[in-house]
Design an enzyme around this catalytic site. Structure first.
Site, PDB file in Angstrom:
ATOM      1  N   HIS B 130      -1.401 -15.812  -0.772  1.00 13.52           N
ATOM      2  CA  HIS B 130      -0.489 -14.745  -0.354  1.00 13.52           C
ATOM      3  C   HIS B 130      -0.956 -14.264   1.035  1.00 13.52           C
ATOM      4  O   HIS B 130      -2.132 -14.342   1.356  1.00 13.52           O
ATOM      5  CB  HIS B 130      -0.624 -13.614  -1.378  1.00 13.52           C
ATOM      6  CG  HIS B 130       0.352 -12.485  -1.213  1.00 13.52           C
ATOM      7  ND1 HIS B 130       0.166 -11.464  -0.311  1.00 13.52           N
ATOM      8  CD2 HIS B 130       1.502 -12.202  -1.866  1.00 13.52           C
ATOM      9  CE1 HIS B 130       1.165 -10.590  -0.416  1.00 13.52           C
ATOM     10  NE2 HIS B 130       2.000 -11.018  -1.348  1.00 13.52           N
ATOM     11  N   ASP B 206      -8.643 -13.311  -5.286  1.00 17.33           N
ATOM     12  CA  ASP B 206      -7.448 -12.485  -5.265  1.00 17.33           C
ATOM     13  C   ASP B 206      -6.811 -12.585  -6.644  1.00 17.33           C
ATOM     14  O   ASP B 206      -6.146 -13.574  -6.965  1.00 17.33           O
ATOM     15  CB  ASP B 206      -6.488 -12.978  -4.177  1.00 17.33           C
ATOM     16  CG  ASP B 206      -5.164 -12.213  -4.211  1.00 17.33           C
ATOM     17  OD1 ASP B 206      -5.014 -11.285  -5.038  1.00 17.33           O
ATOM     18  OD2 ASP B 206      -4.277 -12.557  -3.405  1.00 17.33           O
ATOM     19  N   GLN B 209      -2.304 -11.415  -9.315  1.00 15.34           N
ATOM     20  CA  GLN B 209      -1.383 -11.944 -10.319  1.00 15.34           C
ATOM     21  C   GLN B 209      -2.109 -12.329 -11.603  1.00 15.34           C
ATOM     22  O   GLN B 209      -1.470 -12.688 -12.588  1.00 15.34           O
ATOM     23  CB  GLN B 209      -0.645 -13.186  -9.776  1.00 15.34           C
ATOM     24  CG  GLN B 209       0.239 -12.941  -8.575  1.00 15.34           C
ATOM     25  CD  GLN B 209       1.505 -12.165  -8.907  1.00 15.34           C
ATOM     26  OE1 GLN B 209       1.875 -12.006 -10.073  1.00 15.34           O
ATOM     27  NE2 GLN B 209       2.171 -11.659  -7.874  1.00 15.34           N
ATOM     28  N   LYS B 232       1.446  -4.071 -10.135  1.00 10.34           N
ATOM     29  CA  LYS B 232       1.872  -5.303 -10.811  1.00 10.34           C
ATOM     30  C   LYS B 232       1.394  -5.348 -12.253  1.00 10.34           C
ATOM     31  O   LYS B 232       1.665  -6.308 -12.965  1.00 10.34           O
ATOM     32  CB  LYS B 232       1.321  -6.526 -10.067  1.00 10.34           C
ATOM     33  CG  LYS B 232       1.931  -6.731  -8.684  1.00 10.34           C
ATOM     34  CD  LYS B 232       1.482  -8.054  -8.075  1.00 10.34           C
ATOM     35  CE  LYS B 232       1.510  -8.051  -6.576  1.00 10.34           C
ATOM     36  NZ  LYS B 232       2.818  -8.264  -5.965  1.00 10.34           N
ATOM     37  N   CYS B 374       5.865 -13.800   0.644  1.00 10.82           N
ATOM     38  CA  CYS B 374       4.624 -13.542   1.392  1.00 10.82           C
ATOM     39  C   CYS B 374       3.673 -14.727   1.311  1.00 10.82           C
ATOM     40  O   CYS B 374       2.460 -14.550   1.172  1.00 10.82           O
ATOM     41  CB  CYS B 374       3.925 -12.284   0.905  1.00 10.82           C
ATOM     42  SG  CYS B 374       4.844 -10.806   1.292  1.00 10.82           S
TER      43      CYS B 374
HETATM   44  C1  LIG Z   1      -1.280 -13.184  -5.099  1.00  8.93           C
HETATM   45  C2  LIG Z   1      -1.073 -11.849  -4.453  1.00  8.93           C
HETATM   46  N1  LIG Z   1      -2.030 -11.338  -3.679  1.00  8.93           N
HETATM   47  C3  LIG Z   1      -1.917 -10.138  -3.095  1.00  8.93           C
HETATM   48  C4  LIG Z   1      -0.776  -9.391  -3.236  1.00  8.93           C
HETATM   49  C5  LIG Z   1      -0.690  -8.084  -2.511  1.00  8.93           C
HETATM   50  O1  LIG Z   1      -0.588  -6.974  -3.362  1.00  8.93           O
HETATM   51  P1  LIG Z   1      -0.260  -5.583  -2.689  1.00  8.93           P
HETATM   52  O2  LIG Z   1       1.008  -5.754  -1.924  1.00  8.93           O
HETATM   53  O3  LIG Z   1      -0.094  -4.631  -3.816  1.00  8.93           O
HETATM   54  O4  LIG Z   1      -1.400  -5.242  -1.805  1.00  8.93           O
HETATM   55  C6  LIG Z   1       0.268  -9.892  -4.034  1.00  8.93           C
HETATM   56  C7  LIG Z   1       1.529  -9.162  -4.252  1.00  8.93           C
HETATM   57  O5  LIG Z   1       2.255  -8.769  -3.376  1.00  8.93           O
HETATM   58  C8  LIG Z   1       0.111 -11.145  -4.647  1.00  8.93           C
HETATM   59  O6  LIG Z   1       1.081 -11.668  -5.402  1.00  8.93           O
END
Ligand SMILES: Cc1ncc(COP(=O)(O)O)c(C=O)c1O
Ligand SMILES: Cc1ncc(COP(=O)(O)O)c(C=O)c1O
Lengths: 165, 417, 417, 165
Positions: B130, B206, B209, B232, B374
């Site tokens: 991401h 990370d 998910q 999430k 993203c």
């Molecule tokens: C795999 C992953 N990493 C990071 C994020 C970033 O999360 P956030 O936007 O809440 O910082 C997301 C979701 O947007 C994600 O799906």
């Protein structure tokens, strides 16, 4: 909720199915500009050939995107061919005005500061429609305003054209 | 795994839905929410915990002597304890509250990175990250002159381990997702972590998910840092978590400066507070932490094993249904084995642009995401500009999958000719 | 001033209290909340706006095509518009949502600072700053080799302008509070800003205590950047604001990296999104922004002129009452003219330690803060280790002041001998 | 809500009014340590003189703070004088245990991981009380546990002493 028929007018689907002026032009003499929608990845490439007389001699479109961005580009290509650069700019403003949501009564207190949200979401430009400019087929896109997320799809080609000018 | 295994082995979705006020609405057509990978809905318990906090005992934390402030602090810190336990952390000192997973990852990049990395140092990422796990490293690479290497993604959407050893040669840090938000892929985090550790690299996971959907144990994963995000996993917006190994966090310089994170401030310098507060500058997201604590409570009540079993079953049903109805006209990216992936289905359908798919589905009440999610580098790797994505959570069931499949017909009608 | 002047010139506190659920509780003794400078309570309208959002239309913003996500985005961006208007900003592009004022100030220090400052460059602060407006600059000074200069505080607790010209000589940036959270002092921000601009410096205003209590107009203040925080102005925790002049923000590098703030990401680099999103990495505090928008709505409904008039009257009453009852045994720090200060009274009482004061007052239901109020350098300047602090907001009235004065007697009984 | 009488026992107020062992010692031979509470600004300075026999020969206390931190320091000074370093450490552990909140049933699921909150709020140390150590007057401070914010006040002197040892 606005209906799909507001968005997907027949003429829009027609331009999507049969995009006009797709292709490339040699650069130079043509100028090339690329635009993309950071939120969805749609990409538009515009090849613009302006003659010595200051008129758009030819214009070709590349890239990929949704029905709205593709048909908007296609309709734009038809609308600007043969026009002077000045006329194109006027058309561009008129189209942007069409795509602008006026929310001057956001919470009913009559204070206009910051109350208009720019049609492309940038929050800064607040174009005023010019009643003397005819947008022709392009007005079919006005249903897009009811689907704010798609406004950027509709304006992508025009913003890219501005870069090329 | 340190998760509390539930006595139920799956979920009673009709009951679960009663916990979620969003399903109390009378929508026509009814809500078919398939975008939890972007953000989940919130159960009543979470909204109530935050409302009760605000209505009875809100006050700024850690600095008040009076009972109301003490109670606010107690609820805030109790949430930290719950989160710590939920991911198998041994100490609350290792659980830092941030504003989202993105900030958690930036914290590691800027604080650990600046203190430990220099020109030419190697950081290993993957092609399926991401943007939240790419941009902080791209920015750091530019600032410090780092070298970034990427583990490839196979055509089936798996992490390609072929190049692992070469990539790890001389690597100082590896940062990878525990579950792709596009493909649902569950990379072998532990195996990568073991190899990375053997090569002397620190491992950042990370888990944005992963934590919402699978029982998580930081030690079992082999992580040195773990980032995830509240919204999430049934929690509110405005809160994320960074877990980190205490020795590492201890040795790191602070990230943001301000109240809360200091021990002393003079006109010519400052000293830092203890962990975890050293990394929590300013008034923290108090109500949000309390809401996240309640979300963890709900997930524990469902049982993470049941959550996972439910999602595997639903993913399996969805893959079957879509294949049966649309055959090769519908391409699902990522692993085909439902046990090897999360409940995230990115798909292409009959050449219709994902934006248009999502728009038409919306008319039938079906909410799916369209775009690059993203993960633009992954889109390029897949050779598509965008995908449509349906994702599942505790409140989804077979009827949602059926509604999706039905609504896809309407897309064909409009766009296929 | 761009504020909406109300038709009322003061507040009906009994009515105002009905807006705040915290006052619905049956507490014995009743709640006498005098710690709003640390964090205010939240009116029903704010809690309802957030609950309604979560219960009807929560979804991640800016990336969804479906109607629910569109509605979420619309509410989120409408909140930005409201906040922009509330502080007299001309464009929503200038209003960045952060997690708190502390992050806003760190953003300026790290992004503007790193791009514009180098070894030996001068940054001017004041002795009365909150740690949030000290530590980011102390950290940056250490990173870049800056020179920090401090405007002094007079014995009356005013900003000493004597040394202003000397301090500004060669200064690149001036950062000062618009209202001291300890003294209530309202420094002449505009005068300092004019002098700073004449000297070629950029002006950062920490308005964390100002925006909640006085009508704010960024141009009238002469600010280039303005930082404030949601939870002190009837809004939720987890959200702050950075306003900045568009040319400055435009030229600045991004702060945190991730989703939302990018235009494109490749494996070897990225390009940034437009303002204000360039500075909003990751999922933003969506519900919190919506709550802050509702808080602004409530403040506009009360009218900022009425809020200010109410607080001046209450401060005046408090200064009189305490002087009448305790004479020189009670020392209030800061300006004596209620019109020259905010409703924040830091005091010392008969040599009793502030912790003990706060503890004993709590027994009478009176909530005041005790400590250094995140302003240790100012404590040193005042020559005290800590103070007790009572602070007022829209829901306070004379009865709260009387309760405070009464409860102070109990402190004497226990500790004075 | 716990009552003030739980916190402000008479013996505590007595030590606050008449602090024992205030002052300074020459360093060396004494060792000096400073401690402070980041949340409220209380400061304690401890001068510790340990004789060749490993016993605390003298101990003086400086600094300023609230009634709890001051009386705790005063009681501590009496309790440790003449003791061996080993005995002081044992006393320290016993006192920390007294100051620890046990929340093993935080949400009733019997899972102990992270369920104990360290008495000084650090969330890491979970001392176990030793029934053989007598804390004498110091037990008067146990009411502090009902006011978690004040625990750091009570432990400040002891943490500073640990540094000096
Ligand atoms: C795999 C992953 N990493 C990071 C994020 C970033 O999360 P956030 O936007 O809440 O910082 C997301 C979701 O947007 C994600 O799906
Ligand atoms: C003057 C001042 N500046 C900055 C802050 C920091 O606000 P926050 O903790 O919400 O970041 C505060 C309040 O704590 C304050 O009073």
């Amino acid at each position: 909720m606005a209906g799909l028929e507001d968005l997907y007018r027949e003429i829009i689907l027609d331009h999507y199915r049969n995009p006009r002026n797709r292709g490339e032009l040699e650069c130079p003499p043509a100028r090339r500009a690329e635009g993309f929608n950071p939120l969805c990845g749609d990409e538009i490439v515009i090849y613009l050939d302006v003659g010595d007389d200051g008129r758009v001699r030819d214009l070709k479109i590349g890239g990929q995107g949704c029905s709205i961005s593709q048909s908007s580009a296609s309709m734009m290509s038809q609308a600007v061919k043969g026009r002077t650069v000045e006329e194109v700019r006027t058309l561009n403003s008129a189209f942007k005005a069409l795509m602008t949501i006026h929310e001057s009564c956001l919470d009913g207190d009559g204070n206009e500061v910051g109350a208009e949200v720019g049609g492309d979401g940038s929050g800064t430009d607040t174009p005023v429609p010019d009643p003397n400019v005819s947008l022709g087929d392009l007005t079919a896109l006005q249903g897009v305003v009811k689907f704010p997320v798609r406004i950027k799809c509709a304006t992508l080609a025009w913003n890219t054209l501005t870069q090329a000018l | 795994m340190a998760t509390l295994t539930s006595v139920h082995d799956t979920l009673d979705v009709a009951r679960v839905r009663r916990d979620f006020p969003v399903y109390d609405q009378h929508r026509d057509p009814p809500l078919v929410f398939l975008d939890s990978a972007a953000s989940s809905h919130k159960p009543r318990a979470v909204l109530d915990a935050m409302a009760d906090y605000y209505e009875t005992t809100h006050a700024n934390v850690h600095r008040g002597v009076y009972a109301m402030a003490e109670e606010a602090t107690a609820r805030f810190e109790a949430a930290r304890t719950r989160v710590a336990r939920f991911i198998g952390a041994t100490s609350t000192a290792e659980v830092v509250f941030s504003k989202n997973a993105t900030e958690s990852l930036n914290l590691v990049a800027q604080s650990w990175g600046r203190a430990n990395l220099g020109p030419g140092d190697v950081v290993v990422l993957t092609e399926m990250e991401h943007h939240a796990n790419l941009v902080p490293w791209l920015a750091l690479a530019e600032q410090l002159g780092l070298q970034l290497r990427y583990l490839r993604v196979t055509d089936e959407g798996l992490l390609d381990l072929e190049g692992l050893d070469a990539a790890l040669d001389g690597a100082r840090l590896v940062s990878l997702t525990a579950m792709s938000n596009v493909l649902g892929t569950l990379p072998p985090v532990r195996a990568v972590a073991d190899a990375a550790h053997a090569a002397g690299a620190v491992v950042v996971v990370d888990a944005s998910q992963y934590v919402p959907h699978l029982g998580t144990d930081v030690d079992a994963l082999g992580a040195d840092f773990l980032a995830f995000t509240g919204h999430k996993m049934l929690g509110p917006t405005g809160i994320g978590v960074l877990w980190g190994r205490e020795e590492l966090l201890d040795a790191m310089p602070p990230f943001l400066g301000g109240g809360e994170m200091i021990r002393d401030v003079r006109l010519d310098g400052f000293t830092c507070n203890d962990l975890p507060w050293k990394f929590e500058a300013g008034t923290p997201p108090i109500a949000e932490a309390i809401g996240l604590g309640a979300a963890v409570g709900e997930l524990e009540r469902y049982g993470m094993a049941a959550v996972r079993a439910h999602e595997v079953a639903l993913t399996s049903y969805a893959l079957d249904t879509l294949r049966r109805r649309y055959g090769d006209d519908l391409v699902v990216h990522g692993p085909t084995d439902p046990c090897a992936r999360g409940g995230v289905l990115s798909f292409g359908f009959r050449g219709i642009h994902p934006h248009d798919i999502s728009q038409v589905l919306d008319q039938a009440g079906v909410c799916v995401r369209a775009g690059h999610h993203c993960a633009k580098p992954l889109m390029r790797r897949l050779g598509v500009p965008a995908t449509a994505r349906a994702s599942f959570y505790v409140y989804n069931d077979e009827s949602d999958v059926d509604a999706l499949a039905d609504a896809l017909d309407a897309c064909s009608d409009l766009f296929c000719f």
